[in-house]
Design an enzyme around this catalytic site. Structure first.
Site, PDB file in Angstrom:
ATOM      1  N   ILE A  37      42.911  43.702 -12.766  1.00  0.00           N
ATOM      2  CA  ILE A  37      44.102  43.798 -13.621  1.00  0.00           C
ATOM      3  C   ILE A  37      44.414  42.420 -14.206  1.00  0.00           C
ATOM      4  CG2 ILE A  37      46.505  44.561 -13.754  1.00  0.00           C
ATOM      5  CD1 ILE A  37      45.934  45.878 -10.884  1.00  0.00           C
ATOM      6  N   LYS A  38      44.394  42.357 -15.548  1.00  0.00           N
ATOM      7  CA  LYS A  38      44.613  41.068 -16.221  1.00  0.00           C
ATOM      8  C   LYS A  38      46.081  40.966 -16.614  1.00  0.00           C
ATOM      9  CE  LYS A  38      42.020  38.279 -19.556  1.00  0.00           C
ATOM     10  NZ  LYS A  38      41.106  38.359 -20.699  1.00  0.00           N
ATOM     11  N   VAL A  39      46.723  39.891 -16.159  1.00  0.00           N
ATOM     12  CA  VAL A  39      48.176  39.756 -16.287  1.00  0.00           C
ATOM     13  C   VAL A  39      48.505  38.373 -16.870  1.00  0.00           C
ATOM     14  CG1 VAL A  39      50.335  39.767 -14.968  1.00  0.00           C
ATOM     15  CG2 VAL A  39      48.422  41.193 -14.202  1.00  0.00           C
TER      16      VAL A  39
END
Ligand code: G3P
Length: 218
Positions: A86-88
Protein backbone atom coordinates in the site's frame (compact mmCIF):
# COMPACT_ATOMS: atom_id res chain seq x y z
CA UNK A 1 20.05 -4.10 -4.56
CA UNK A 2 16.52 -4.84 -5.71
CA UNK A 3 15.25 -3.65 -9.10
CA UNK A 4 11.66 -2.47 -9.40
CA UNK A 5 10.14 -1.09 -12.58
CA UNK A 6 8.33 2.24 -12.27
CA UNK A 7 5.43 1.89 -14.69
CA UNK A 8 1.90 0.59 -15.15
CA UNK A 9 2.64 -0.46 -18.75
CA UNK A 10 2.12 -4.22 -19.02
CA UNK A 11 4.42 -4.73 -22.03
CA UNK A 12 7.29 -3.01 -20.25
CA UNK A 13 6.61 -4.94 -17.04
CA UNK A 14 6.66 -8.22 -19.03
CA UNK A 15 9.89 -7.23 -20.80
CA UNK A 16 11.58 -6.44 -17.46
CA UNK A 17 10.23 -9.66 -15.91
CA UNK A 18 11.60 -11.66 -18.88
CA UNK A 19 15.07 -10.28 -18.14
CA UNK A 20 14.97 -12.33 -14.94
CA UNK A 21 16.20 -9.50 -12.70
CA UNK A 22 12.93 -7.86 -11.69
CA UNK A 23 12.02 -7.73 -7.99
CA UNK A 24 8.83 -5.67 -8.10
CA UNK A 25 6.78 -2.84 -9.58
CA UNK A 26 5.84 0.65 -8.45
CA UNK A 27 2.90 2.57 -9.83
CA UNK A 28 1.25 5.86 -8.97
CA UNK A 29 -1.97 7.58 -10.09
CA UNK A 30 -0.09 9.47 -12.84
CA UNK A 31 1.44 6.27 -14.24
CA UNK A 32 -1.99 4.56 -14.20
CA UNK A 33 -3.54 7.56 -15.99
CA UNK A 34 -0.74 7.44 -18.60
CA UNK A 35 -1.91 3.92 -19.51
CA UNK A 36 -5.55 5.11 -19.66
CA UNK A 37 -6.61 2.91 -16.73
CA UNK A 38 -9.70 4.48 -15.16
CA UNK A 39 -12.59 3.37 -12.95
CA UNK A 40 -12.25 1.51 -9.64
CA UNK A 41 -12.78 -2.00 -11.08
CA UNK A 42 -10.39 -1.48 -14.01
CA UNK A 43 -7.74 -0.08 -11.70
CA UNK A 44 -8.07 -3.05 -9.32
CA UNK A 45 -7.97 -5.54 -12.22
CA UNK A 46 -4.87 -3.84 -13.58
CA UNK A 47 -3.09 -4.24 -10.23
CA UNK A 48 -4.08 -7.92 -10.16
CA UNK A 49 -2.74 -8.43 -13.70
CA UNK A 50 0.58 -6.82 -12.74
CA UNK A 51 0.81 -9.13 -9.70
CA UNK A 52 0.30 -12.14 -11.96
CA UNK A 53 3.17 -11.04 -14.24
CA UNK A 54 5.81 -10.38 -11.56
CA UNK A 55 6.97 -12.30 -8.49
CA UNK A 56 7.70 -9.38 -6.13
CA UNK A 57 5.97 -6.48 -4.41
CA UNK A 58 3.63 -4.23 -6.40
CA UNK A 59 2.99 -0.75 -5.00
CA UNK A 60 -0.60 0.48 -5.38
CA UNK A 61 -1.23 4.06 -4.24
CA UNK A 62 -4.20 5.30 -2.21
CA UNK A 63 -5.83 8.51 -3.41
CA UNK A 64 -7.60 9.41 -0.15
CA UNK A 65 -5.95 12.03 2.06
CA UNK A 66 -7.95 11.34 5.24
CA UNK A 67 -7.12 8.47 7.61
CA UNK A 68 -10.44 6.67 7.32
CA UNK A 69 -10.36 6.82 3.52
CA UNK A 70 -6.73 5.66 3.36
CA UNK A 71 -7.45 2.70 5.63
CA UNK A 72 -10.52 1.66 3.64
CA UNK A 73 -8.73 2.00 0.31
CA UNK A 74 -5.48 0.44 1.54
CA UNK A 75 -7.21 -2.61 3.01
CA UNK A 76 -9.17 -3.13 -0.22
CA UNK A 77 -5.95 -2.87 -2.26
CA UNK A 78 -4.09 -5.29 0.03
CA UNK A 79 -6.97 -7.77 -0.26
CA UNK A 80 -6.50 -7.89 -4.04
CA UNK A 81 -3.27 -9.90 -3.90
CA UNK A 82 -0.57 -10.81 -1.33
CA UNK A 83 2.05 -8.96 -3.42
CA UNK A 84 0.28 -5.61 -3.06
CA UNK A 85 2.15 -2.94 -1.08
CA UNK A 86 0.00 0.00 0.00
CA UNK A 87 1.56 3.26 -1.20
CA UNK A 88 0.78 6.18 1.09
CA UNK A 89 1.92 9.84 0.87
CA UNK A 90 4.05 11.23 3.68
CA UNK A 91 1.43 13.56 5.15
CA UNK A 92 0.14 13.58 8.74
CA UNK A 93 -2.77 11.24 8.02
CA UNK A 94 -0.46 9.11 5.88
CA UNK A 95 1.93 8.49 8.76
CA UNK A 96 -1.02 7.41 10.93
CA UNK A 97 -2.21 5.11 8.14
CA UNK A 98 1.27 3.57 7.73
CA UNK A 99 1.40 2.87 11.47
CA UNK A 100 -2.06 1.29 11.28
CA UNK A 101 -1.14 -0.91 8.28
CA UNK A 102 2.22 -1.80 9.77
CA UNK A 103 0.59 -2.92 13.05
CA UNK A 104 -1.69 -5.15 10.96
CA UNK A 105 1.27 -6.69 9.13
CA UNK A 106 0.44 -5.05 5.80
CA UNK A 107 3.28 -3.84 3.56
CA UNK A 108 3.57 -0.10 2.92
CA UNK A 109 5.52 2.26 0.70
CA UNK A 110 5.76 5.81 2.05
CA UNK A 111 5.86 8.05 -1.02
CA UNK A 112 6.59 11.66 -2.02
CA UNK A 113 9.55 11.80 0.35
CA UNK A 114 11.94 14.72 -0.11
CA UNK A 115 13.74 15.01 3.24
CA UNK A 116 15.55 12.99 5.91
CA UNK A 117 12.93 14.11 8.44
CA UNK A 118 10.10 12.64 6.37
CA UNK A 119 12.08 9.40 6.00
CA UNK A 120 12.58 9.29 9.78
CA UNK A 121 8.82 9.53 10.37
CA UNK A 122 8.16 6.82 7.77
CA UNK A 123 10.58 4.46 9.53
CA UNK A 124 9.14 5.27 12.97
CA UNK A 125 5.67 4.43 11.62
CA UNK A 126 7.00 1.07 10.41
CA UNK A 127 6.94 1.60 6.63
CA UNK A 128 8.24 -1.35 4.60
CA UNK A 129 9.68 1.03 1.99
CA UNK A 130 10.40 4.75 1.87
CA UNK A 131 10.41 6.43 -1.56
CA UNK A 132 12.61 9.52 -1.89
CA UNK A 133 12.02 11.14 -5.32
CA UNK A 134 15.51 11.94 -6.53
CA UNK A 135 14.76 13.21 -10.05
CA UNK A 136 12.31 15.80 -8.76
CA UNK A 137 14.95 17.03 -6.31
CA UNK A 138 17.51 17.29 -9.11
CA UNK A 139 14.88 19.28 -11.06
CA UNK A 140 15.03 22.00 -8.42
CA UNK A 141 18.84 22.07 -8.23
CA UNK A 142 19.06 19.83 -5.15
CA UNK A 143 21.14 16.66 -4.96
CA UNK A 144 18.68 13.74 -5.01
CA UNK A 145 21.34 11.03 -4.66
CA UNK A 146 22.75 12.84 -1.61
CA UNK A 147 19.33 12.46 0.06
CA UNK A 148 19.44 8.69 -0.58
CA UNK A 149 22.88 8.57 1.00
CA UNK A 150 21.72 10.54 4.08
CA UNK A 151 18.66 8.33 4.61
CA UNK A 152 20.69 5.11 4.20
CA UNK A 153 23.20 6.38 6.77
CA UNK A 154 20.49 7.43 9.24
CA UNK A 155 18.60 4.11 8.91
CA UNK A 156 21.83 2.15 9.38
CA UNK A 157 22.74 4.24 12.45
CA UNK A 158 19.46 3.37 14.18
CA UNK A 159 18.95 -0.06 12.63
CA UNK A 160 15.61 0.81 11.04
CA UNK A 161 14.26 -2.01 8.87
CA UNK A 162 12.51 0.30 6.37
CA UNK A 163 14.02 -0.21 2.92
CA UNK A 164 15.21 2.84 0.99
CA UNK A 165 13.50 2.70 -2.41
CA UNK A 166 15.01 5.33 -4.70
CA UNK A 167 12.25 6.68 -6.98
CA UNK A 168 11.85 9.34 -9.65
CA UNK A 169 14.84 7.82 -11.44
CA UNK A 170 15.38 9.69 -14.68
CA UNK A 171 18.37 7.94 -16.25
CA UNK A 172 20.77 5.04 -16.00
CA UNK A 173 23.43 6.94 -14.07
CA UNK A 174 20.90 7.56 -11.29
CA UNK A 175 20.65 3.76 -10.82
CA UNK A 176 24.44 3.43 -10.59
CA UNK A 177 24.70 6.34 -8.15
CA UNK A 178 21.95 4.89 -5.93
CA UNK A 179 23.74 1.52 -5.92
CA UNK A 180 26.96 3.25 -4.88
CA UNK A 181 25.36 4.87 -1.83
CA UNK A 182 23.55 1.72 -0.69
CA UNK A 183 19.90 2.13 -1.74
CA UNK A 184 18.03 -1.11 -0.95
CA UNK A 185 15.79 -0.77 -4.02
CA UNK A 186 15.75 1.34 -7.16
CA UNK A 187 12.54 1.76 -9.12
CA UNK A 188 13.25 2.91 -12.65
CA UNK A 189 11.72 3.17 -16.11
CA UNK A 190 12.60 0.26 -18.45
CA UNK A 191 14.90 2.39 -20.65
CA UNK A 192 17.00 3.41 -17.62
CA UNK A 193 17.34 -0.27 -16.59
CA UNK A 194 18.28 -1.38 -20.13
CA UNK A 195 20.78 1.48 -20.29
CA UNK A 196 22.91 -0.43 -17.77
CA UNK A 197 23.75 -2.89 -20.56
CA UNK A 198 25.16 -0.29 -22.92
CA UNK A 199 28.87 0.02 -23.55
CA UNK A 200 30.52 0.61 -26.96
CA UNK A 201 33.46 -1.66 -26.06
CA UNK A 202 30.98 -4.51 -25.46
CA UNK A 203 29.41 -3.93 -28.89
CA UNK A 204 32.81 -3.61 -30.63
CA UNK A 205 34.22 -6.62 -28.79
CA UNK A 206 31.26 -8.84 -29.65
CA UNK A 207 31.37 -7.75 -33.31
CA UNK A 208 35.08 -8.72 -33.49
CA UNK A 209 34.55 -12.09 -31.73
CA UNK A 210 31.76 -13.00 -34.14
CA UNK A 211 33.69 -11.79 -37.20
CA UNK A 212 36.74 -13.85 -36.21
CA UNK A 213 34.58 -16.93 -35.65
CA UNK A 214 32.83 -16.57 -38.99
CA UNK A 215 36.12 -16.03 -40.87
CA UNK A 216 37.09 -19.61 -40.07
CA UNK A 217 33.72 -21.29 -39.72
CA UNK A 218 31.74 -19.56 -42.41
O1 G3P B 1 7.01 6.29 -8.52
C1 G3P B 1 7.02 7.66 -8.45
C2 G3P B 1 8.19 8.36 -9.08
O2 G3P B 1 9.07 7.47 -9.62
C3 G3P B 1 7.82 9.50 -9.97
O3 G3P B 1 8.81 9.80 -10.92
O4 G3P B 1 9.61 10.90 -12.96
O5 G3P B 1 7.32 11.45 -12.08
O6 G3P B 1 9.36 12.23 -10.90
P1 G3P B 1 8.77 11.17 -11.75
Amino acid sequence: MKFFIDTANLDQIKEAQDLGILDGVTTNPSLMAKEGIKGEENIKNHYKTICEIVDGDVSAEVISTDLEGMIKEGEALAALHPQITIKVPVIKEGIKAIKYFSDKGLKTNCTLVFSVGQALLAAKAGATYVSPFIGRLDDISTDGVELISQIVEMYNYYGYKTQVLAASIRHTQHIVQCAEVGADVVTAPLNAILGLLKHPLTDNGLEKFLADYHKLNG
